[in-house]
Design a protein around this motif. Structure first.
Motif, PDB file in Angstrom:
ATOM      1  N   VAL A 188      33.027 -13.240 -42.752  1.00  0.00           N
ATOM      2  CA  VAL A 188      33.886 -14.006 -41.844  1.00  0.00           C
ATOM      3  C   VAL A 188      33.952 -15.461 -42.318  1.00  0.00           C
ATOM      4  O   VAL A 188      32.919 -16.129 -42.468  1.00  0.00           O
ATOM      5  N   LEU A 189      35.186 -15.943 -42.557  1.00  0.00           N
ATOM      6  CA  LEU A 189      35.399 -17.339 -42.938  1.00  0.00           C
ATOM      7  C   LEU A 189      35.762 -18.206 -41.752  1.00  0.00           C
ATOM      8  O   LEU A 189      35.386 -19.381 -41.702  1.00  0.00           O
ATOM      9  N   SER A 190      36.514 -17.640 -40.801  1.00  0.00           N
ATOM     10  CA  SER A 190      36.904 -18.440 -39.638  1.00  0.00           C
ATOM     11  C   SER A 190      37.159 -17.538 -38.434  1.00  0.00           C
ATOM     12  O   SER A 190      37.609 -16.401 -38.589  1.00  0.00           O
ATOM     13  N   VAL A 191      36.852 -18.075 -37.261  1.00  0.00           N
ATOM     14  CA  VAL A 191      37.136 -17.419 -35.982  1.00  0.00           C
ATOM     15  C   VAL A 191      37.923 -18.426 -35.155  1.00  0.00           C
ATOM     16  O   VAL A 191      37.415 -19.504 -34.822  1.00  0.00           O
ATOM     17  N   ASP A 192      39.169 -18.102 -34.842  1.00  0.00           N
ATOM     18  CA  ASP A 192      40.087 -19.080 -34.264  1.00  0.00           C
ATOM     19  C   ASP A 192      40.183 -19.027 -32.752  1.00  0.00           C
ATOM     20  O   ASP A 192      41.023 -19.724 -32.171  1.00  0.00           O
ATOM     21  N   VAL A 193      39.367 -18.228 -32.081  1.00  0.00           N
ATOM     22  CA  VAL A 193      39.453 -18.112 -30.618  1.00  0.00           C
ATOM     23  C   VAL A 193      38.059 -18.126 -30.015  1.00  0.00           C
ATOM     24  O   VAL A 193      37.057 -17.875 -30.697  1.00  0.00           O
ATOM     25  N   ARG A 194      38.018 -18.411 -28.707  1.00  0.00           N
ATOM     26  CA  ARG A 194      36.785 -18.362 -27.933  1.00  0.00           C
ATOM     27  C   ARG A 194      37.022 -17.535 -26.683  1.00  0.00           C
ATOM     28  O   ARG A 194      38.168 -17.200 -26.354  1.00  0.00           O
ATOM     29  N   ASP A 195      35.954 -17.217 -25.992  1.00  0.00           N
ATOM     30  CA  ASP A 195      36.092 -16.500 -24.724  1.00  0.00           C
ATOM     31  C   ASP A 195      36.993 -17.280 -23.776  1.00  0.00           C
ATOM     32  O   ASP A 195      36.948 -18.523 -23.740  1.00  0.00           O
ATOM     33  N   THR A 196      37.793 -16.536 -23.009  1.00  0.00           N
ATOM     34  CA  THR A 196      38.776 -17.041 -22.020  1.00  0.00           C
ATOM     35  C   THR A 196      40.065 -17.513 -22.670  1.00  0.00           C
ATOM     36  O   THR A 196      41.025 -17.817 -21.952  1.00  0.00           O
ATOM     37  N   ASP A 197      40.149 -17.600 -24.014  1.00  0.00           N
ATOM     38  CA  ASP A 197      41.402 -18.018 -24.656  1.00  0.00           C
ATOM     39  C   ASP A 197      42.458 -16.927 -24.511  1.00  0.00           C
ATOM     40  O   ASP A 197      42.154 -15.732 -24.557  1.00  0.00           O
ATOM     41  N   PHE A 198      43.702 -17.366 -24.361  1.00  0.00           N
ATOM     42  CA  PHE A 198      44.831 -16.434 -24.340  1.00  0.00           C
ATOM     43  C   PHE A 198      45.363 -16.271 -25.757  1.00  0.00           C
ATOM     44  O   PHE A 198      45.534 -17.256 -26.485  1.00  0.00           O
ATOM     45  N   VAL A 199      45.635 -15.043 -26.159  1.00  0.00           N
ATOM     46  CA  VAL A 199      46.152 -14.758 -27.503  1.00  0.00           C
ATOM     47  C   VAL A 199      47.411 -13.913 -27.389  1.00  0.00           C
ATOM     48  O   VAL A 199      47.585 -13.147 -26.438  1.00  0.00           O
ATOM     49  N   LYS A 200      48.274 -14.070 -28.385  1.00  0.00           N
ATOM     50  CA  LYS A 200      49.497 -13.275 -28.460  1.00  0.00           C
ATOM     51  C   LYS A 200      49.303 -12.156 -29.469  1.00  0.00           C
ATOM     52  O   LYS A 200      48.516 -12.270 -30.417  1.00  0.00           O
ATOM     53  N   GLU A 201      50.025 -11.063 -29.253  1.00  0.00           N
ATOM     54  CA  GLU A 201      49.961  -9.944 -30.186  1.00  0.00           C
ATOM     55  C   GLU A 201      50.357 -10.390 -31.595  1.00  0.00           C
ATOM     56  O   GLU A 201      51.312 -11.146 -31.777  1.00  0.00           O
ATOM     57  N   SER A 202      49.607  -9.949 -32.595  1.00  0.00           N
ATOM     58  CA  SER A 202      49.798 -10.255 -34.023  1.00  0.00           C
ATOM     59  C   SER A 202      49.267 -11.629 -34.419  1.00  0.00           C
ATOM     60  O   SER A 202      49.327 -11.983 -35.604  1.00  0.00           O
ATOM     61  N   GLN A 203      48.755 -12.411 -33.478  1.00  0.00           N
ATOM     62  CA  GLN A 203      48.157 -13.699 -33.822  1.00  0.00           C
ATOM     63  C   GLN A 203      46.856 -13.477 -34.588  1.00  0.00           C
ATOM     64  O   GLN A 203      45.994 -12.718 -34.160  1.00  0.00           O
ATOM     65  N   VAL A 204      46.707 -14.157 -35.738  1.00  0.00           N
ATOM     66  CA  VAL A 204      45.486 -14.009 -36.538  1.00  0.00           C
ATOM     67  C   VAL A 204      44.345 -14.711 -35.812  1.00  0.00           C
ATOM     68  O   VAL A 204      44.421 -15.912 -35.521  1.00  0.00           O
ATOM     69  N   ILE A 205      43.281 -13.974 -35.527  1.00  0.00           N
ATOM     70  CA  ILE A 205      42.164 -14.541 -34.775  1.00  0.00           C
ATOM     71  C   ILE A 205      40.869 -14.576 -35.594  1.00  0.00           C
ATOM     72  O   ILE A 205      39.964 -15.348 -35.274  1.00  0.00           O
ATOM     73  N   VAL A 206      40.776 -13.756 -36.638  1.00  0.00           N
ATOM     74  CA  VAL A 206      39.600 -13.756 -37.517  1.00  0.00           C
ATOM     75  C   VAL A 206      40.093 -13.626 -38.961  1.00  0.00           C
ATOM     76  O   VAL A 206      40.967 -12.805 -39.251  1.00  0.00           O
TER      77      VAL A 206
END
Length: 439
Positions: free
Chosen positions: A82-100
């Motif tokens: 894993v190089l990056s994690v772009d979200v945290r708990d409670t964050d809202f994400v959209k479908e197809s958004q890169v999160i890891v």
């Protein structure tokens, strides 16, 4: 004195009569009040029965109900760091958004190797088709050599017969020399015939690798092409997208972590698709049917906010039947416990958007059971996807990898016009060689 005694004797009698009359009147009032109370109680009971029949008898209610939703797990399809994690708990994400994002170094090297292997394979397969033409030229040369050897044999035979016809005029040495020439010519003929047969077998062997397919559809090329596509898709999967719209929960992945395929990284909760599981007692299910309407109240908002829903289905078993440790009612002392069955209630999306609900919130559910035209258990096959995602877009990855592979194949096939000119030159050269050998 006698009159006074008589008056004093009559007074107690009058007082007693007065008390008796008061007692009788009190009893009459009490009976009247009791009668009135009894009538009121009877009227209230009748009113209760009427109200219950007209209103409450057509509803089933429970406060043993909770909000449920799909808990979509985010997992990796490949191994990586894993190089990056772009979200945290409670964050809202959209479908197809890169999160890891995973380290792509190794995947890029594998893709480059697959590209080189495909290019090399195409060139090797092309050489098989070129060998067919070379082997055909070898056959022509061998056949020309065979024809020349036959001419030499015929000439040697004629020369031997001519010398044998001279009789004693010819020396024995010259006769032996003519026989040796004939034997040598026949040996050359046999060698030429063997060379022709060998060339034909080589052609057949090579043609078995090329018959029925062109270069693009040759098995070796298709195998290398499949490996290239696999490497391309693996590289794209180093970016892990959110499978659905929703809120991040239970994130466990950390930067620098080495993960393997299938490792749960976090969950995404689509709160726009929640429903309610109402756990009714088994005696309340008698008149429940699919399609009945329901009203719901959430403890978090209170009675001021009322949701409207529809009964979608009844579970195939009680909650205890599907528990981790089901009850063993056939052993030991048995105590009957009223069972509860989960009933699924869908919610109005507009109301849900105005007043969102989180998973696990308590609800009070009231189902209107007047309409009994539906069925308790569904017998219809659901032909639509309850939940689906376009985040991974396999069709797009397939088309992109196919285009990349086809470009490499076309690049290494060479120019068709040049190939035709080469074939023509080779055919011309071969004809010239044959004519020279024939001469």
């Amino acid at each position: 004195m006698s009159e006074e005694n008589q008056n004093s004797h009559d007074k107690p009698v009058e007082n007693q009569n007065t008390q008796d009359s008061k007692t009788i009147q009190a009893k009459k009032k009490r009976k009247k009040l009791l009668a009135i109370v009894a009538i009121i109680v009877v009227l209230l009971f009748v009113l209760y029965l009427i109200v219950h029949y007209l209103f409450f008898a057509h509803y089933e209610e429970t406060d043993n109900a909770y909000v449920q939703s799909d808990i979509v797990q985010v997992t990796s399809q490949v191994n990586g760091t894993v190089l990056s994690v772009d979200v945290r708990d409670t964050d809202f994400v959209k479908e197809s958004q890169v999160i890891v994002l995973l380290d792509q170094t190794d995947a890029k090297m594998v893709l480059e190797q697959a590209q080189a292997d495909l290019a090399q394979t195409v060139r090797q397969v092309r050489s098989l088709y070129t060998n067919n033409r070379s082997l055909q030229a070898n056959i022509a040369l061998s056949e020309a050599s065979l024809a020349k050897a036959k001419v030499d044999v015929a000439k040697a035979q004629g020369d031997l017969k001519r010398r044998q016809g001279l009789g004693d005029a010819l020396s024995q040495e010259e006769l032996i020399h003519a026989q040796v020439q004939l034997s040598s010519a026949k040996s050359a003929e046999s060698s030429a015939l063997a060379a022709v047969n060998a060339a034909k077998e080589q052609l057949k062997s090579n043609q078995s690798l090329t018959d029925g397919v062109d270069v693009q559809n040759h098995p070796n090329v298709l195998n290398a092409k499949a490996k290239l596509k696999e490497a391309y898709i693996t590289l794209q999967r180093m970016s892990i997208p959110a499978p659905v719209d929703g809120y991040v929960a239970r994130r466990s992945v950390q930067v620098g972590q080495r993960i393997s395929a299938g490792t749960p990284l976090m969950s995404v909760i689509p709160l726009n698709q929640v429903w309610v599981d109402a756990n009714f007692k088994e005696v309340q299910l008698r008149d429940m049917r699919i399609g009945q309407k329901a009203t719901l109240v959430a403890d978090v908002y209170g009675k001021k906010v009322v949701y409207h829903g529809t009964l979608e289905g009844v579970s195939a078993g009680t909650g205890s039947a599907f528990s981790l440790l089901p009850a063993q009612n056939a052993t030991g002392n048995w105590i009957k416990v009223v069972q509860r069955v989960p009933v699924r209630i869908s919610l109005d999306p507009k109301e849900l958007k105005e007043h969102p609900l989180q998973v696990g919130l308590s609800m009070t559910v009231t189902v209107d059971i007047k309409d009994k035209s539906g069925k308790m258990l569904s017998d219809q096959v659901n032909k639509t996807s309850a939940t689906k995602t376009q985040a991974f877009n396999l069709n797009k990855l397939e088309s992109e990898s196919e285009a990349l592979a086809n470009d490499i194949i076309q690049t290494n096939l060479g120019k068709p016009i040049a190939e035709k000119n080469t074939e023509a030159a080779e055919a011309k050269t071969m004809s010239q060689i044959v004519s020279e050998k024939g001469q």
